[in-house]
Design an enzyme around this catalytic site. Structure first.
Site, PDB file in Angstrom:
ATOM      1  N   SER A 114       0.825  -1.192  -0.072  1.00  0.00           N
ATOM      2  CA  SER A 114      -0.058   0.179   0.068  1.00  0.00           C
ATOM      3  C   SER A 114       0.877   1.140   0.046  1.00  0.00           C
ATOM      4  O   SER A 114       1.888   1.102   0.471  1.00  0.00           O
ATOM      5  CB  SER A 114      -0.921   0.036   1.071  1.00  0.00           C
ATOM      6  OG  SER A 114      -1.577   1.428   1.281  1.00  0.00           O
ATOM      7  N   TYR A 122      -2.701  -0.677  10.189  1.00  0.00           N
ATOM      8  CA  TYR A 122      -2.850  -1.474   8.619  1.00  0.00           C
ATOM      9  C   TYR A 122      -1.618  -0.884   7.931  1.00  0.00           C
ATOM     10  O   TYR A 122      -0.943  -1.981   7.252  1.00  0.00           O
ATOM     11  CB  TYR A 122      -3.992  -0.552   8.062  1.00  0.00           C
ATOM     12  CG  TYR A 122      -4.058  -0.782   6.599  1.00  0.00           C
ATOM     13  CD1 TYR A 122      -4.681  -2.074   6.198  1.00  0.00           C
ATOM     14  CD2 TYR A 122      -3.610   0.080   5.855  1.00  0.00           C
ATOM     15  CE1 TYR A 122      -4.522  -2.234   4.664  1.00  0.00           C
ATOM     16  CE2 TYR A 122      -3.739  -0.208   4.214  1.00  0.00           C
ATOM     17  CZ  TYR A 122      -4.080  -1.378   3.690  1.00  0.00           C
ATOM     18  OH  TYR A 122      -4.311  -1.490   2.425  1.00  0.00           O
TER      19      TYR A 122
HETATM   20  N1  LIG Z   1      -8.675   0.088  -1.870  1.00  0.00           N
HETATM   21  C1  LIG Z   1      -7.783   0.633  -2.037  1.00  0.00           C
HETATM   22  O1  LIG Z   1      -7.677   1.763  -1.478  1.00  0.00           O
HETATM   23  C2  LIG Z   1      -6.321  -0.087  -1.649  1.00  0.00           C
HETATM   24  C3  LIG Z   1      -5.141   0.625  -1.454  1.00  0.00           C
HETATM   25  C4  LIG Z   1      -3.784  -0.200  -1.233  1.00  0.00           C
HETATM   26  C5  LIG Z   1      -3.821  -1.402  -0.763  1.00  0.00           C
HETATM   27  N2  LIG Z   1      -5.253  -2.027  -1.040  1.00  0.00           N
HETATM   28  C6  LIG Z   1      -5.014  -3.708  -0.791  1.00  0.00           C
HETATM   29  O2  LIG Z   1      -5.452  -4.195  -1.860  1.00  0.00           O
HETATM   30  C7  LIG Z   1      -6.256  -5.435  -1.560  1.00  0.00           C
HETATM   31  C8  LIG Z   1      -7.594  -5.454  -1.776  1.00  0.00           C
HETATM   32  O3  LIG Z   1      -8.348  -4.317  -1.432  1.00  0.00           O
HETATM   33  P1  LIG Z   1      -9.899  -4.054  -1.896  1.00  0.00           P
HETATM   34  O4  LIG Z   1      -9.737  -2.568  -1.632  1.00  0.00           O
HETATM   35  O5  LIG Z   1     -10.307  -4.576  -3.116  1.00  0.00           O
HETATM   36  O6  LIG Z   1     -10.698  -4.455  -0.574  1.00  0.00           O
HETATM   37  P2  LIG Z   1     -12.192  -4.931  -0.329  1.00  0.00           P
HETATM   38  O7  LIG Z   1     -12.991  -4.386  -1.496  1.00  0.00           O
HETATM   39  O8  LIG Z   1     -12.705  -4.811   1.003  1.00  0.00           O
HETATM   40  O9  LIG Z   1     -12.137  -6.637  -0.654  1.00  0.00           O
HETATM   41  C9  LIG Z   1     -11.578  -7.361   0.316  1.00  0.00           C
HETATM   42  C10 LIG Z   1     -11.392  -8.837  -0.067  1.00  0.00           C
HETATM   43  O10 LIG Z   1     -10.672  -9.307   0.637  1.00  0.00           O
HETATM   44  C11 LIG Z   1     -11.237 -10.769   1.127  1.00  0.00           C
HETATM   45  N3  LIG Z   1     -11.232 -10.710   2.605  1.00  0.00           N
HETATM   46  C12 LIG Z   1     -11.180  -9.937   3.590  1.00  0.00           C
HETATM   47  N4  LIG Z   1     -11.090 -10.455   4.652  1.00  0.00           N
HETATM   48  C13 LIG Z   1     -11.119 -11.838   4.419  1.00  0.00           C
HETATM   49  C14 LIG Z   1     -11.027 -13.049   5.538  1.00  0.00           C
HETATM   50  N5  LIG Z   1     -11.122 -12.945   6.727  1.00  0.00           N
HETATM   51  N6  LIG Z   1     -11.018 -14.170   4.744  1.00  0.00           N
HETATM   52  C15 LIG Z   1     -11.051 -14.220   3.486  1.00  0.00           C
HETATM   53  N7  LIG Z   1     -11.218 -13.346   2.582  1.00  0.00           N
HETATM   54  C16 LIG Z   1     -11.212 -12.111   3.173  1.00  0.00           C
HETATM   55  C17 LIG Z   1     -12.835 -10.224   0.979  1.00  0.00           C
HETATM   56  O11 LIG Z   1     -13.675 -11.529   0.850  1.00  0.00           O
HETATM   57  P3  LIG Z   1     -15.138 -11.601   1.102  1.00  0.00           P
HETATM   58  O12 LIG Z   1     -15.969 -10.331   0.950  1.00  0.00           O
HETATM   59  O13 LIG Z   1     -15.847 -12.807   0.411  1.00  0.00           O
HETATM   60  O14 LIG Z   1     -15.283 -12.119   2.582  1.00  0.00           O
HETATM   61  C18 LIG Z   1     -12.687  -9.323  -0.333  1.00  0.00           C
HETATM   62  O15 LIG Z   1     -12.893 -10.134  -1.492  1.00  0.00           O
HETATM   63  C19 LIG Z   1      -5.963  -5.448   0.179  1.00  0.00           C
HETATM   64  O16 LIG Z   1      -4.956  -6.244   0.612  1.00  0.00           O
HETATM   65  C20 LIG Z   1      -5.891  -3.730   0.519  1.00  0.00           C
HETATM   66  O17 LIG Z   1      -5.242  -3.926   1.505  1.00  0.00           O
HETATM   67  C21 LIG Z   1      -6.345  -1.520  -1.101  1.00  0.00           C
END
Ligand SMILES: NC(=O)c1ccc[n+]([C@@H]2O[C@H](COP(=O)([O-])OP(=O)(O)OC[C@H]3O[C@@H](n4cnc5c(N)ncnc54)[C@H](OP(=O)(O)O)[C@@H]3O)[C@@H](O)[C@H]2O)c1
Length: 248
Positions: free
Chosen positions: A142, A155
């Site tokens: 991130s 985080y």
């Molecule tokens: N969005 C941003 O701005 C951003 C920025 C930098 C990095 N990231 C990173 O990118 C990655 C994806 O983020 P996102 O924004 O796409 O998040 P998101 O929309 O909240 O989706 C999170 C995903 O992770 C899964 N997940 C969460 N907790 C889990 C658990 N306990 N067991 C199994 N699966 C779990 C969820 O599965 P279910 O819904 O099926 O439970 C969902 O598919 C993360 O690692 C995040 O830290 C995001």
């Protein structure tokens, strides 16, 4: 577009957000994709259906990655599907928690490290027997590692650990021909960054970036497909910033 025909891939957290876009992108490039989910089974079904409708191969696979043995369970299920060969592992599933230092509980901290650090660590460990020369592992870091944005210290620390793992994994697995990298997105429009749906949140995100728009999951997915492909064969141990020029 990178060519991944004949490759097998696991994308964790592929039911929603960035993981969903990565699964679709890898499938478009020809990979057979295992669409992992935690709770959102219907959403995972929709991703599988979308890949199949476009002529690709996909299957859903469940596991709660907060549980200590979640990665072990997931690896077992993955091996039952792909056998002894996994070419691409994208450990994308993650959780975030916005809270000042004073309001961060031990439980929050443990959950962040369980899902964001422990799960990728043991997933790599458990799937190593299926990985071989040419396999590629991509983790999710991130922007928060490089710069103090928001009230997300715990985080950010979990993502800092991801960057550290990338280097140690890459050094240990390089001799086997396995590459390990991470991508570090800035703010991406997903459920996790719901603050971008408010005017103030949007202003903050845009104010950090050279490009004056909010990133979409596809903006990240194509770079992951590149790292997963042989086009990135000389790239390992690195974290690639994909943040629209944030905080330059
Ligand atoms: N969005 C941003 O701005 C951003 C920025 C930098 C990095 N990231 C990173 O990118 C990655 C994806 O983020 P996102 O924004 O796409 O998040 P998101 O929309 O909240 O989706 C999170 C995903 O992770 C899964 N997940 C969460 N907790 C889990 C658990 N306990 N067991 C199994 N699966 C779990 C969820 O599965 P279910 O819904 O099926 O439970 C969902 O598919 C993360 O690692 C995040 O830290 C995001």
């Amino acid at each position: 577009m990178s060519q991944l025909t004949g490759k097998t891939a696991l994308v964790t957290g592929a039911s929603r957000g960035i993981g969903r876009a990565i699964a679709l992108s890898l499938a478009r490039a020809g990979a057979q994709v295992l669409v992992h989910y935690g709770n959102a089974e219907e959403a995972a079904d929709a991703v599988v259906a979308e890949i199949r409708a476009a002529g690709g191969k996909a299957q859903k696979v469940a596991a709660n990655l907060r549980d200590a043995d979640g990665p072990h369970q997931l690896a077992k299920r993955v091996r039952a599907i792909v056998g002894d060969r996994l070419d691409i592992l994208v450990a994308n599933a993650g959780v975030s928690k916005s809270a000042p230092i004073e309001a961060t509980s031990v439980e929050d901290f443990n959950q962040l490290f369980a899902v964001n650090v422990r799960a990728p660590y043991f997933l790599v460990q458990q799937l190593l027997p299926t990985m071989c020369k040419g396999s590629s592992i991509v983790l999710l870091s991130s922007l928060a590692v490089r710069t103090a944005v928001g009230a997300i210290s715990a985080y950010a620390a979990s993502k800092g650990a991801v960057d550290t793992l990338v280097k140690h994994f890459a050094a240990a697995l390089g001799p086997r021909g396995i590459r390990v990298n991470a991508v570090a997105p800035g703010v991406v429009a997903t459920d996790m960054s719901s603050f971008t749906k408010t005017e103030a949140g949007r202003e903050t995100a845009l104010g950090m970036q050279a490009f004056k728009r909010i990133a979409q999951p596809d903006d990240i997915a194509e770079a992951v497909a590149f790292l997963a492909s042989d086009a990135a064969r000389w790239v390992t141990g690195d974290t690639l910033r994909i943040d629209g020029g944030s905080r330059l």
